[in-house]
Design a protein around this motif. Structure first.
Motif, PDB file in Angstrom:
ATOM      1  N   GLY A  40      54.955  23.258  46.709  1.00  0.00           N
ATOM      2  CA  GLY A  40      55.552  23.858  47.896  1.00  0.00           C
ATOM      3  C   GLY A  40      55.610  22.952  49.103  1.00  0.00           C
ATOM      4  O   GLY A  40      56.271  23.277  50.090  1.00  0.00           O
ATOM      5  N   ASP A  41      54.918  21.792  49.064  1.00  0.00           N
ATOM      6  CA  ASP A  41      54.981  20.850  50.184  1.00  0.00           C
ATOM      7  C   ASP A  41      56.358  20.198  50.241  1.00  0.00           C
ATOM      8  O   ASP A  41      56.924  19.814  49.206  1.00  0.00           O
ATOM      9  N   ALA A  42      56.877  20.053  51.453  1.00  0.00           N
ATOM     10  CA  ALA A  42      58.181  19.405  51.614  1.00  0.00           C
ATOM     11  C   ALA A  42      58.065  17.897  51.492  1.00  0.00           C
ATOM     12  O   ALA A  42      58.983  17.223  51.016  1.00  0.00           O
ATOM     13  N   ASN A  43      56.930  17.339  51.928  1.00  0.00           N
ATOM     14  CA  ASN A  43      56.765  15.892  51.947  1.00  0.00           C
ATOM     15  C   ASN A  43      55.373  15.507  51.470  1.00  0.00           C
ATOM     16  O   ASN A  43      54.439  16.306  51.488  1.00  0.00           O
ATOM     17  N   LEU A 294      54.720  35.858  39.634  1.00  0.00           N
ATOM     18  CA  LEU A 294      54.554  34.461  40.030  1.00  0.00           C
ATOM     19  C   LEU A 294      53.255  33.930  39.449  1.00  0.00           C
ATOM     20  O   LEU A 294      52.295  34.682  39.225  1.00  0.00           O
ATOM     21  N   ASN A 295      53.211  32.610  39.216  1.00  0.00           N
ATOM     22  CA  ASN A 295      51.967  32.013  38.769  1.00  0.00           C
ATOM     23  C   ASN A 295      51.815  30.616  39.338  1.00  0.00           C
ATOM     24  O   ASN A 295      52.787  30.002  39.785  1.00  0.00           O
ATOM     25  N   ARG A 296      50.580  30.160  39.316  1.00  0.00           N
ATOM     26  CA  ARG A 296      50.254  28.798  39.755  1.00  0.00           C
ATOM     27  C   ARG A 296      49.492  28.113  38.638  1.00  0.00           C
ATOM     28  O   ARG A 296      48.575  28.702  38.046  1.00  0.00           O
ATOM     29  N   ASN A 319      48.161  17.526  39.304  1.00  0.00           N
ATOM     30  CA  ASN A 319      49.510  18.082  39.338  1.00  0.00           C
ATOM     31  C   ASN A 319      49.420  19.571  39.634  1.00  0.00           C
ATOM     32  O   ASN A 319      48.620  20.283  39.027  1.00  0.00           O
ATOM     33  N   ASP A 320      50.257  20.051  40.566  1.00  0.00           N
ATOM     34  CA  ASP A 320      50.183  21.423  41.045  1.00  0.00           C
ATOM     35  C   ASP A 320      51.570  22.055  40.980  1.00  0.00           C
ATOM     36  O   ASP A 320      52.545  21.486  41.477  1.00  0.00           O
ATOM     37  N   GLN A 325      58.742  27.078  43.350  1.00  0.00           N
ATOM     38  CA  GLN A 325      58.438  26.074  44.368  1.00  0.00           C
ATOM     39  C   GLN A 325      58.513  24.677  43.759  1.00  0.00           C
ATOM     40  O   GLN A 325      58.362  24.506  42.548  1.00  0.00           O
ATOM     41  N   SER A 326      58.732  23.687  44.609  1.00  0.00           N
ATOM     42  CA  SER A 326      58.686  22.299  44.149  1.00  0.00           C
ATOM     43  C   SER A 326      57.253  21.966  43.739  1.00  0.00           C
ATOM     44  O   SER A 326      56.293  22.408  44.375  1.00  0.00           O
ATOM     45  N   SER A 327      57.098  21.212  42.664  1.00  0.00           N
ATOM     46  CA  SER A 327      55.761  20.831  42.216  1.00  0.00           C
ATOM     47  C   SER A 327      55.270  19.633  43.023  1.00  0.00           C
ATOM     48  O   SER A 327      56.041  18.967  43.719  1.00  0.00           O
TER      49      SER A 327
END
Length: 339
Positions: A40-43, A294-296, A319-320, A325-327
């Protein structure tokens, strides 16, 4: 002559008193450098941060032998961010947020008053190969670390890893079995009935570890806290077995709030294997949110190399992934020193 004898007697009494009491300064300093990107981080972010494998802390503990098998104790320990010297785990953390308590112990066990670990903390630490890493341990991340990004991921643990204002009874060791029963007074004006209650247990049978916890929470932490607005329940069961050539870990738990549909279900698999003077570590955790489908999923592998009994260096890759969401993939290299 009589004065000399009285002086000698006083010195002997003082020495005896000191021999029956002890105060110890201890802690851990842990700093890592890395490139971090969570789901979920953009950068991506390049960091030199505190607490790669252990949240850095320092403080004092002590005991006094009261005779007859009875001992008094205290603990005053504080978290610190070693990379910049900031006190606490986050802004607004209380000074002695790790420990602030007094205790009496004997053949009956231990009674403790004040701030201490929440029931969820130690079982989750023992149940995964990365221990109490709030940076790289998948189980700890899913349970205790919210993501302040587009994912909106919330920690599944109801109320921090430490409870304030609590009364704790810890059983003595009974053939490898120990348990803690914990009650946190809410101290909420107008909501005096609000409280946190919980328990955990540990069985150490040679190479086998079995542990678990249960919490029913209504009050936030740290400090005096506030009413959560609902009742949250959380539990986990876990086991590990040391085969010498490898130590596998398994845990499963659920978390649910009375005012929200569904529950969070977390499965974790891990393994550690001694290699040279250190150990290879791997852990995978998956949390399913039943109300949203949803899952993580988080996977971490790494190596922890012991330079001595108190100092180690480590390298971790993580790795997340979160549904929709973006990984993100993170790398870290750090050093930890215990004193």
């Amino acid at each position: 002559m009589q004065r000399k004898l009285l002086t000698l007697a006083a010195l002997l009494c003082a020495a005896s008193a000191q021999a029956q009491s002890s105060v110890q300064l201890s802690g851990a300093a842990d700093v890592y450098v890395g490139s971090m990107k969570m789901a979920g981080d953009a950068n991506r972010k390049t960091v030199a941060n505190s607490g790669g494998m252990t949240t850095s802390w320092f403080g004092m503990t002590g005991t006094e032998d009261l005779g007859g098998g009875l001992k008094a104790g205290f603990a005053l320990t504080s978290f610190i961010q070693v990379d910049d010297g900031t006190q606490g785990r986050f802004p607004g953390d209380t000074f002695f947020s790790r420990d602030a308590n007094v205790s009496l112990s004997g053949n009956f066990g231990t009674v403790r008053l004040g701030r201490w670990m929440a029931p969820n903390f130690l079982p989750s630490v023992l149940a995964n190969p990365m221990g109490d890493s709030f940076t790289f341990a998948p189980l700890i991340l899913h349970m205790n670390v919210p993501l302040f990004n587009a994912s909106g991921w919330k920690a599944t643990t109801p109320s921090d890893t430490g409870w304030s204002n609590q009364i704790v009874y810890s059983t003595p060791d009974i053939n490898g079995f120990k348990a803690n029963f914990q009650y946190q007074l809410g101290e909420q004006p107008g909501n005096n009935g609000k409280k946190n209650i919980g328990a955990n247990f540990f069985y150490f049978g040679g190479p086998l570890l079995v542990t678990g916890f249960y919490e029913r929470d209504q009050v936030s932490n740290p400090g005096t806290g506030t009413y959560l607005g609902t009742t949250k329940k959380d539990w986990m069961l876990a086991a590990a077995y040391d085969f010498k050539v490898a130590k596998p870990y398994l845990s499963y738990g659920q978390a649910k709030a009375d005012n929200a549909p569904g529950s969070a279900k977390t499965l974790q698999l891990g393994v550690s294997a001694p290699v040279g003077p250190g150990a290879l570590l791997a852990s995978w955790a998956k949390t399913d949110l039943s109300a949203s489908n949803l899952n993580r999923k988080t996977l971490t592998v790494g190596y922890d190399y012991n330079l001595s009994k108190r100092t180690d260096v480590y390298a971790m890759v993580m790795n997340d992934k979160i549904t929709l969401q973006s990984s993100g993939t993170s790398f870290g290299l750090g050093i930890r020193h215990r004193f």
